[in-house]
Design a protein around this motif. Sequence first.
Motif, mmCIF file in Angstrom:
data_model
loop_
_atom_site.group_PDB
_atom_site.id
_atom_site.type_symbol
_atom_site.label_atom_id
_atom_site.label_comp_id
_atom_site.label_asym_id
_atom_site.label_seq_id
_atom_site.Cartn_x
_atom_site.Cartn_y
_atom_site.Cartn_z
ATOM 1 N N ALA A 153 16.398 -6.394 9.975
ATOM 2 C CA ALA A 153 16.327 -7.574 10.828
ATOM 3 C C ALA A 153 16.588 -8.810 9.979
ATOM 4 N N ASP A 154 16.858 -9.917 10.655
ATOM 5 C CA ASP A 154 17.121 -11.173 9.942
ATOM 6 C C ASP A 154 15.845 -11.888 9.538
ATOM 7 N N ALA A 155 14.731 -11.530 10.154
ATOM 8 C CA ALA A 155 13.420 -12.067 9.767
ATOM 9 C C ALA A 155 12.364 -11.168 10.385
ATOM 10 N N ALA A 156 11.135 -11.288 9.888
ATOM 11 C CA ALA A 156 10.057 -10.438 10.398
ATOM 12 C C ALA A 156 8.739 -11.197 10.404
ATOM 13 N N ILE A 157 7.877 -10.790 11.337
ATOM 14 C CA ILE A 157 6.510 -11.302 11.413
ATOM 15 C C ILE A 157 5.581 -10.107 11.476
ATOM 16 N N VAL A 158 4.706 -9.988 10.510
ATOM 17 C CA VAL A 158 3.676 -8.953 10.494
ATOM 18 C C VAL A 158 2.430 -9.534 11.153
ATOM 19 N N THR A 159 1.914 -8.854 12.186
ATOM 20 C CA THR A 159 0.838 -9.453 12.980
ATOM 21 C C THR A 159 -0.545 -8.936 12.590
ATOM 22 N N GLU A 160 -0.758 -8.706 11.302
ATOM 23 C CA GLU A 160 -2.121 -8.472 10.829
ATOM 24 C C GLU A 160 -2.960 -9.700 11.198
ATOM 25 N N PRO A 161 -4.267 -9.516 11.455
ATOM 26 C CA PRO A 161 -5.078 -10.652 11.920
ATOM 27 C C PRO A 161 -5.226 -11.747 10.864
ATOM 28 N N THR A 162 -4.814 -12.952 11.234
ATOM 29 C CA THR A 162 -4.938 -14.103 10.340
ATOM 30 C C THR A 162 -5.727 -15.239 10.984
ATOM 31 N N GLY A 163 -6.269 -15.017 12.170
ATOM 32 C CA GLY A 163 -6.961 -16.110 12.852
ATOM 33 C C GLY A 163 -6.034 -17.239 13.230
ATOM 34 N N LEU A 164 -4.751 -16.899 13.478
ATOM 35 C CA LEU A 164 -3.707 -17.850 13.861
ATOM 36 C C LEU A 164 -3.320 -18.794 12.738
ATOM 37 N N ASP A 165 -3.742 -18.494 11.508
ATOM 38 C CA ASP A 165 -3.225 -19.185 10.336
ATOM 39 C C ASP A 165 -2.011 -18.433 9.816
ATOM 40 N N VAL A 166 -1.372 -18.981 8.785
ATOM 41 C CA VAL A 166 -0.068 -18.489 8.342
ATOM 42 C C VAL A 166 -0.185 -17.976 6.910
ATOM 43 N N ALA A 344 -3.735 -12.684 15.322
ATOM 44 C CA ALA A 344 -4.820 -13.248 16.125
ATOM 45 C C ALA A 344 -6.136 -13.250 15.350
ATOM 46 N N GLY A 345 -7.188 -13.630 16.033
ATOM 47 C CA GLY A 345 -8.516 -13.691 15.442
ATOM 48 C C GLY A 345 -9.443 -12.654 16.032
ATOM 49 N N GLY A 346 -10.631 -12.597 15.471
ATOM 50 C CA GLY A 346 -11.642 -11.628 15.863
ATOM 51 C C GLY A 346 -12.499 -11.319 14.670
ATOM 52 N N GLY A 347 -12.909 -10.057 14.516
ATOM 53 C CA GLY A 347 -13.730 -9.701 13.377
ATOM 54 C C GLY A 347 -14.066 -8.224 13.367
ATOM 55 N N GLY A 348 -14.700 -7.801 12.274
ATOM 56 C CA GLY A 348 -15.201 -6.434 12.179
ATOM 57 C C GLY A 348 -14.203 -5.408 11.718
ATOM 58 N N ALA A 349 -13.187 -5.812 10.951
ATOM 59 C CA ALA A 349 -12.238 -4.831 10.438
ATOM 60 C C ALA A 349 -12.969 -3.772 9.618
ATOM 61 N N HIS A 350 -12.779 -2.504 9.952
ATOM 62 C CA HIS A 350 -13.364 -1.359 9.258
ATOM 63 C C HIS A 350 -14.891 -1.322 9.375
ATOM 64 N N ALA A 351 -15.467 -2.135 10.248
ATOM 65 C CA ALA A 351 -16.920 -2.209 10.391
ATOM 66 C C ALA A 351 -17.371 -1.435 11.627
ATOM 67 N N THR A 352 -18.684 -1.382 11.837
ATOM 68 C CA THR A 352 -19.209 -0.607 12.963
ATOM 69 C C THR A 352 -19.140 -1.364 14.276
ATOM 70 N N GLU A 353 -18.834 -2.631 14.250
ATOM 71 C CA GLU A 353 -18.567 -3.390 15.477
ATOM 72 C C GLU A 353 -17.335 -4.239 15.241
ATOM 73 N N GLU A 354 -16.281 -3.946 15.974
ATOM 74 C CA GLU A 354 -14.990 -4.602 15.797
ATOM 75 C C GLU A 354 -14.561 -5.229 17.111
ATOM 76 N N TRP A 355 -13.976 -6.419 17.036
ATOM 77 C CA TRP A 355 -13.619 -7.112 18.265
ATOM 78 C C TRP A 355 -12.418 -8.033 18.049
ATOM 79 N N THR A 359 -8.496 -14.962 23.752
ATOM 80 C CA THR A 359 -7.731 -16.215 23.781
ATOM 81 C C THR A 359 -6.787 -16.284 22.595
ATOM 82 N N SER A 360 -7.280 -15.867 21.436
ATOM 83 C CA SER A 360 -6.471 -15.865 20.226
ATOM 84 C C SER A 360 -5.305 -14.889 20.328
ATOM 85 N N VAL A 361 -5.555 -13.711 20.915
ATOM 86 C CA VAL A 361 -4.477 -12.734 21.096
ATOM 87 C C VAL A 361 -3.383 -13.315 21.991
#
Length: 377
Positions: A153-166, A344-355, A359-361
């Motif tokens: 592709a000519d460019a790419a965006i990886v959508t790992e969670p960043t909380g809408l930061d770059v 997007a944002g959220g929390g709990g990566a690899h944890a017992t409560e993930e969300w 709105t961020s998504v």
Amino acid sequence: MKTLTTLLADLVGLDSINPDLVPDGAGEAPIARYVSDWAGAQGLEAHWVEPVDGRPSVVVVARGSGGGRSLMLNGHLDTVGVAGMTDPFSARIEHGQLFGRGAYDMKGGLAACLWVAAQAKQLSLRGDVIVACVADEEAASLGMQAVLEHWHADAAIVTEPTGLDVCVAHKGFVWVEVKVQGRAAHGSRPDLGVDAIAKAGPVLMGVEALDRHLRAGPGHPLLGTGSVHLSLIRGGQEMSSYPDSCFVGLERRTVPGETPESAEAEVEALLNEARQRDPAFRASHRVTLVRSAFEVPPETEVVRLVRRYAGQITGAERRVYGETFWMDAAFLGAAGIPTVVFGAGGGGAHATEEWADLTSVQQCADVLLAVAGEFCA
């Protein structure tokens, strides 16, 4: 078409635990079939990429009319395990948050990518919007590597969670195993035995000294310095024997500008110093896994577009930063594709409560769609 929230709930409701992490994990086949069927229902292309049986990735394409630039959106299908979680696949929604394994890492981003592909089909773009839904990111990244053998592709965006930061940079790593040699003998015969565990002492101390040296350096402006730590050690058979070998595993975290070769040279220098101090010291090493660091210039077009639209849609200027952990962005960058990480944002990566924050998504999806609308026009 299903709403973005419904799509995310469907994805979270599917067990896609990486079987390389949890032996009875379902793997990516069930969720890959869902994505492929969903794409077909939207009139999108769905291409199956399966280098290892039972570990498929799916490439979804909103085909443009021709002559425009292509944009790849990336999300991974697999998740870590669910030990200790309650109803990990229920996808329950409370107070604008959707709970479940993978909601944050990273099915929220994956759902946003797919939603954008369906919307992009209605925009009459010249360029293609390509969604790489990849397997095995949580382990060896077999999926991303296989996809890049067939897709560009000519460019790419990886959508790992960043909380809408770059995110424009992340660390890499080099795994090294050192084998220190001793000589097996009965514990009552010190005249015959050489204790490999004791001989490993200079390795342990040398790694600690190397880490201090690295962390005292100037470092990368976004990521700080590289580092090294001892991860594993094993040796010996029973209490009454001299161990004939000791294995030490270490991880060298790297920043842009540091190479696997330079990291390996540091280990060899450490072993050479031990040999000079003790002529009886015998050791060898081998590199077991390499993942390179990643960096993209902030002035790159895809970075500028994401920053601009993210600021407009969220109503706030977004932070540009570097992340400590490794991502598939490194493979895309190494393939010559200008890449940025934005999710997007959220929390709990690899944890017992993930969300995931719903709105961020949605805002993430809106930004991706705006970028695709300009970049692929």
